[in-house]
Structure formats: structure tokens, C-alpha cells
Design a protein around this motif. Structure first.
Motif, mmCIF file in Angstrom:
data_model
loop_
_atom_site.group_PDB
_atom_site.id
_atom_site.type_symbol
_atom_site.label_atom_id
_atom_site.label_comp_id
_atom_site.label_asym_id
_atom_site.label_seq_id
_atom_site.Cartn_x
_atom_site.Cartn_y
_atom_site.Cartn_z
ATOM 1 N N THR A 34 0.820 -1.221 0.000
ATOM 2 C CA THR A 34 0.000 0.000 0.000
ATOM 3 C C THR A 34 0.847 1.262 0.000
ATOM 4 N N GLN A 35 2.128 1.112 -0.154
ATOM 5 C CA GLN A 35 3.003 2.285 -0.141
ATOM 6 C C GLN A 35 2.566 3.284 -1.226
ATOM 7 N N ASP A 36 2.415 4.530 -0.839
ATOM 8 C CA ASP A 36 1.955 5.574 -1.752
ATOM 9 C C ASP A 36 3.107 5.995 -2.665
ATOM 10 N N ARG A 37 2.993 5.585 -3.922
ATOM 11 C CA ARG A 37 4.013 5.955 -4.910
ATOM 12 C C ARG A 37 3.511 7.053 -5.853
ATOM 13 N N GLY A 38 2.365 7.658 -5.464
ATOM 14 C CA GLY A 38 1.822 8.741 -6.297
ATOM 15 C C GLY A 38 1.173 8.243 -7.572
ATOM 16 N N GLN A 39 0.757 6.952 -7.585
ATOM 17 C CA GLN A 39 0.180 6.359 -8.785
ATOM 18 C C GLN A 39 -1.280 5.943 -8.547
ATOM 19 N N ILE A 40 -2.037 5.867 -9.649
ATOM 20 C CA ILE A 40 -3.394 5.333 -9.595
ATOM 21 C C ILE A 40 -3.297 3.817 -9.410
ATOM 22 N N ALA A 41 -4.193 3.245 -8.625
ATOM 23 C CA ALA A 41 -4.180 1.811 -8.369
ATOM 24 C C ALA A 41 -4.345 1.013 -9.670
ATOM 25 N N LYS A 42 -3.721 -0.131 -9.716
ATOM 26 C CA LYS A 42 -3.823 -1.015 -10.873
ATOM 27 C C LYS A 42 -5.280 -1.450 -11.068
ATOM 28 N N GLY A 43 -5.725 -1.470 -12.342
ATOM 29 C CA GLY A 43 -7.081 -1.925 -12.659
ATOM 30 C C GLY A 43 -8.103 -0.809 -12.796
ATOM 31 N N VAL A 44 -7.720 0.437 -12.494
ATOM 32 C CA VAL A 44 -8.655 1.554 -12.558
ATOM 33 C C VAL A 44 -8.852 1.995 -14.010
ATOM 34 N N ILE A 45 -10.124 2.163 -14.391
ATOM 35 C CA ILE A 45 -10.462 2.643 -15.731
ATOM 36 C C ILE A 45 -11.361 3.864 -15.591
ATOM 37 N N LEU A 46 -10.956 4.964 -16.212
ATOM 38 C CA LEU A 46 -11.767 6.168 -16.293
ATOM 39 C C LEU A 46 -11.652 6.659 -17.736
ATOM 40 N N GLU A 47 -12.570 6.170 -18.579
ATOM 41 C CA GLU A 47 -12.522 6.363 -20.036
ATOM 42 C C GLU A 47 -11.393 5.546 -20.664
ATOM 43 N N ILE A 48 -10.218 5.599 -20.064
ATOM 44 C CA ILE A 48 -9.070 4.804 -20.514
ATOM 45 C C ILE A 48 -8.444 4.142 -19.283
ATOM 46 N N PRO A 49 -7.640 3.063 -19.455
ATOM 47 C CA PRO A 49 -6.946 2.464 -18.305
ATOM 48 C C PRO A 49 -5.957 3.456 -17.690
ATOM 49 N N LEU A 50 -6.076 3.648 -16.397
ATOM 50 C CA LEU A 50 -5.195 4.596 -15.696
ATOM 51 C C LEU A 50 -4.308 3.904 -14.674
ATOM 52 N N GLY A 51 -4.431 2.570 -14.550
ATOM 53 C CA GLY A 51 -3.684 1.845 -13.525
ATOM 54 C C GLY A 51 -2.183 2.079 -13.586
ATOM 55 N N GLN A 52 -1.613 2.388 -12.419
ATOM 56 C CA GLN A 52 -0.174 2.565 -12.216
ATOM 57 C C GLN A 52 0.380 3.797 -12.934
ATOM 58 N N LEU A 53 -0.512 4.706 -13.345
ATOM 59 C CA LEU A 53 -0.041 5.980 -13.908
ATOM 60 C C LEU A 53 0.082 7.002 -12.781
ATOM 61 N N PRO A 54 1.096 7.856 -12.832
ATOM 62 C CA PRO A 54 1.138 8.967 -11.882
ATOM 63 C C PRO A 54 -0.114 9.820 -12.037
ATOM 64 N N ILE A 55 -0.592 10.379 -10.934
ATOM 65 C CA ILE A 55 -1.843 11.117 -10.954
ATOM 66 C C ILE A 55 -1.812 12.268 -11.950
ATOM 67 N N GLU A 56 -0.708 13.006 -12.011
ATOM 68 C CA GLU A 56 -0.605 14.131 -12.938
ATOM 69 C C GLU A 56 -0.640 13.668 -14.387
ATOM 70 N N GLU A 57 0.001 12.521 -14.657
ATOM 71 C CA GLU A 57 -0.019 11.992 -16.025
ATOM 72 C C GLU A 57 -1.428 11.541 -16.403
ATOM 73 N N ALA A 58 -2.128 10.931 -15.435
ATOM 74 C CA ALA A 58 -3.507 10.513 -15.682
ATOM 75 C C ALA A 58 -4.366 11.731 -16.001
ATOM 76 N N HIS A 59 -4.182 12.792 -15.244
ATOM 77 C CA HIS A 59 -4.936 14.030 -15.463
ATOM 78 C C HIS A 59 -4.641 14.587 -16.849
ATOM 79 N N SER A 60 -3.387 14.568 -17.258
ATOM 80 C CA SER A 60 -3.005 15.092 -18.572
ATOM 81 C C SER A 60 -3.628 14.276 -19.708
ATOM 82 N N LYS A 61 -3.608 12.949 -19.561
ATOM 83 C CA LYS A 61 -4.181 12.080 -20.594
ATOM 84 C C LYS A 61 -5.691 12.291 -20.708
#
Length: 381
Positions: A45-72
Motif C-alpha cells: 500500500t506504499q503511496d508511490r503517487g500512482q493510480i491503483a492497478k485496474g482503474v479505468i476512467l474512459e481509458i486504463p489509468l492503472g499505475q499511472l502517476p496522478i498528474e499523467e492521468a490528469h493530462s491524458k
């Protein structure tokens, strides 16, 4: 002198020590396992600043940094706004972008919820939520349609598909007698049904939506006209034009002919735009001088405003039987009617309308003779 322990006592002592040793081993093992488990959970559960694996919000966001997910997601939203939706009716196709259709959406709240997976609650709760998400969890953006913008966009792009109903009317024979022409139903784009289809289908990429229509029923039938008789001549009005301006003359002829023989029932409202229709090249209209803003410039349908202005003056003379309810002046003076007595029209935005406040049916007659345009208004009952 001490007595030696009996065999039974020695057996009990050895059993206690053995049980104590086993208990220590179990306790030590438990502590070690708990420590290993805790360490594992901490690392998992260590916070590495990434979205949890398996998360989909329009596109797969798992293990992406939050800022990168926001940009995509921002880039995807811009692409979605520009994506066209295709509307078809027969062989006619219309492409309107999602943005012009009034579609907007926000991913901020669902992205915030997605980012909290594995970061809320106890260590055990964090691990459980992260583990469950690894099997796949989908979040949806907050979609929104602006119904007013959507309606205006559809009306703007699709209004040319509308076919007004044609009321029964009189055709003028060569001997000046009247012949009744049968009414015809019209059709118009069913905006409400189309909006429902758009909201259901438009989010699918490369979506093609068929345009639905509703029937427009004529308000005046042949049966009614068969029972009316000439009653009263209300008014005449004549204007002059230059027949050498061939394109402008043709436009005047087309528009005035569209009005000749029309009948307006008691209480009915006449609309110049609905009666004459769009002034398009397909309808035969030519380029001639029009007023646009504060300039005289070439434009399709130049001269049509002389038709509306001539009819307007005939209607003024027929008051109080007829009453104007919508009329606009040109931005510059024109020569074919007195100052301030003109009625400019532009399909579909500027219209000339009047109401028949008489107790009878109004017959509109128009005629062209050399360089003059005449409108005559007659009441039947």
C-alpha cells in the motif's frame, strides 16, 4: 537431605517445559508472520503517487502517476469535444461536433475517487481496496448536455430539411377564375426525439444517427375553401422595380408567385418565411444586391424584401382586419416604399408576420405587370 523427584513429577516438569517451548515457538512464529504480513501490507500500500492497478476512467489509468492521468484525460476530453457526430437523412449528411452540440463533462471528481483507492482507511482497508481494484474497476465522468445549446445547434444545421405543410389555396387561371389546389402535409425534424437519440448514442465513437421527422398537418383544407365566397376587397398596394436588373426581377417573381393564391383562415398568422421558404440556389434564387449590415452587397435572393415590403403596405391599408405582429426595417433607406414603411426578411431569422383578425378567410393575390408588383387582399366568408 533432599529427596529425589519422583518419576511422575519429572514427567510433569518436562511436559510443562515442552508445552512452554512450543508456545514460545508459536508466539514467535506468529509475531514473525504478523511482522512479515505488516511489512508486506506496508510495501503493497506504499503511496508511490500512482493510480491503483485496474482503474479505468474512459481509458486504463492503472499505475499511472496522478498528474499523467490528469493530462491524458484532458487530452482525451479535447479530442471528444472536437469529434463529429454524423446525422443522416436519405443521401444528406450533417456533421456536428460534440462541443457544438452542447456536450461537456468533468472527470475531476471520479479521478479524485480513483486516486483514493489504496490510500484511505486502515492498512488492511487500503490493501483490500487496492486488491479488489486490481481485478478492474470503472469510473464514469460527470456527463452534461446543455439542452438549449443542443436544440439551437440542431435547428441551425437541420432546418433546411423541414418541409412546411401547404394549405389548400387558390390557383389563378388565365381567365382570372380561381381553382382550388389540394393541401399537402409537411414534415419537420423531430428535435425532441433526436435529442433523446443523441444522448443515448452520441458517446459511441463514429456514431451515425438517423434524423427522425414528424408530420406537419395543413391548417386549411380544400373542403373549407369549397364553401367560401367573395365578400370584401380589403386593399391594394403597388411598387415599381427595374426589369433590366434580371436577377433581382427573377427573385421578385419567384417570391411573389409563392404567395399568389394563399389563403389565411380567421385568426391565422401569416409568416413570410414559412410561405416563401428558404431563398436558395436550389429554389432558383439568384444573386442580386442586398443590404447586409450597413452596406449594399451581392447576396442570394436580392429583391425578395421588395415583395415583403409591398405586402406589408397592403396589410397596413387593411387594418384593423389585419394586424402586423412582426416586422423589421432595413438598416439603410430603400427607394421602392416611403421611408419607414419597409419590411426586411432573412430566412430563417428575420420574418414578416401578420394576423387575420377578420371573420373571414383572407385571399392574397400578387401579380407582376412590366415593372410593377401588385398585392391585392380579399376577404371570403
Amino acid at each position: 537431605m533432599e529427596e529425589d523427584a519422583s518419576p511422575a513429577e519429572l514427567s510433569r516438569s518436562q511436559g510443562f517445559l515442552k508445552r512452554h517451548k512450543i508456545l514460545l515457538i508459536i508466539l514467535s512464529t506468529g509475531i514473525i508472520l504478523f511482522g512479515v504480513l505488516t511489512l508486506t501490507l506496508v510495501l503493497y500500500t506504499q503511496d508511490r503517487g500512482q493510480i491503483a492497478k485496474g482503474v479505468i476512467l474512459e481509458i486504463p489509468l492503472g499505475q499511472l502517476p496522478i498528474e499523467e492521468a490528469h493530462s491524458k484525460l484532458k487530452q482525451l476530453r479535447n479530442e471528444t469535444y472536437k469529434r463529429p457526430v454524423q446525422f443522416i437523412s436519405g443521401d444528406k449528411k450533417f456533421n456536428i461536433s460534440m462541443e457544438e452540440l452542447g456536450f461537456t463533462y468533468s472527470y475531476d471528481e471520479p479521478l479524485r475517487q480513483a486516486s483514493l483507492i489504496g490510500r484511505e482507511g486502515t492498512l488492511f482497508n487500503k490493501a483490500i481496496s487496492k486488491y479488489k481494484a486490481s481485478f478492474g474497476i470503472t469510473f464514469k465522468p460527470d456527463y452534461h448536455w446543455n439542452d438549449q445549446v443542443l436544440t439551437e445547434a440542431l435547428t441551425k444545421h437541420l432546418s433546411t430539411l423541414n418541409i412546411p405543410a401547404e394549405d389548400a389555396h387558390f390557383s389563378i387561371n388565365s381567365d382570372n377564375s380561381l381553382q382550388i389546389i389540394l393541401e399537402k402535409p409537411g414534415k419537420q425534424v423531430d428535435i425532441n426525439s433526436l435529442i433523446t437519440s443523441i444522448k443515448k448514442q452520441a458517446l459511441d465513437e463514429a456514431q451515425i444517427i438517423s434524423i427522425p421527422f414528424s408530420t406537419v398537418t395543413p391548417s386549411l383544407t380544400k373542403t373549407v375553401l369549397e364553401n367560401v365566397k367573395l365578400n370584401k376587397h380589403l386593399s391594394d398596394y403597388t411598387t415599381c422595380f427595374n426589369p433590366n436588373q434580371k436577377e433581382r426581377t427573377l427573385n421578385i417573381q419567384l417570391a411573389s408567385k409563392a404567395l399568389d393564391g394563399l389563403v389565411l383562415k380567421p385568426g391565422g398568422v401569416f409568416s413570410f418565411n414559412n410561405s416563401v421558404g428558404p431563398r436558395t440556389a436550389e429554389a432558383g434564387y439568384q444573386e442580386a444586391i442586398i443590404i447586409e449590415g450597413n452596406k449594399f452587397v451581392p447576396g442570394l435572393g436580392g429583391g425578395v424584401c421588395q415583395v415583403s415590403s409591398t405586402l406589408y403596405n397592403a396589410v397596413l391599408l387593411a387594418s384593423p382586419s389585419l394586424n402586423v405582429i412582426e416586422r423589421s426595417r432595413h438598416s439603410l433607406p430603400i427607394a421602392y416604399v416611403p421611408p419607414g414603411q419597409d419590411a426586411t426578411v432573412a430566412y430563417p431569422t428575420l420574418d414578416f408576420k401578420f394576423r387575420n383578425d377578420s371573420n373571414g378567410y383572407l385571399l392574397i393575390r400578387s401579380s407582376i405587370n412590366n415593372n410593377t408588383l401588385l398585392f391585392s387582399l380579399v376577404i371570403f366568408s
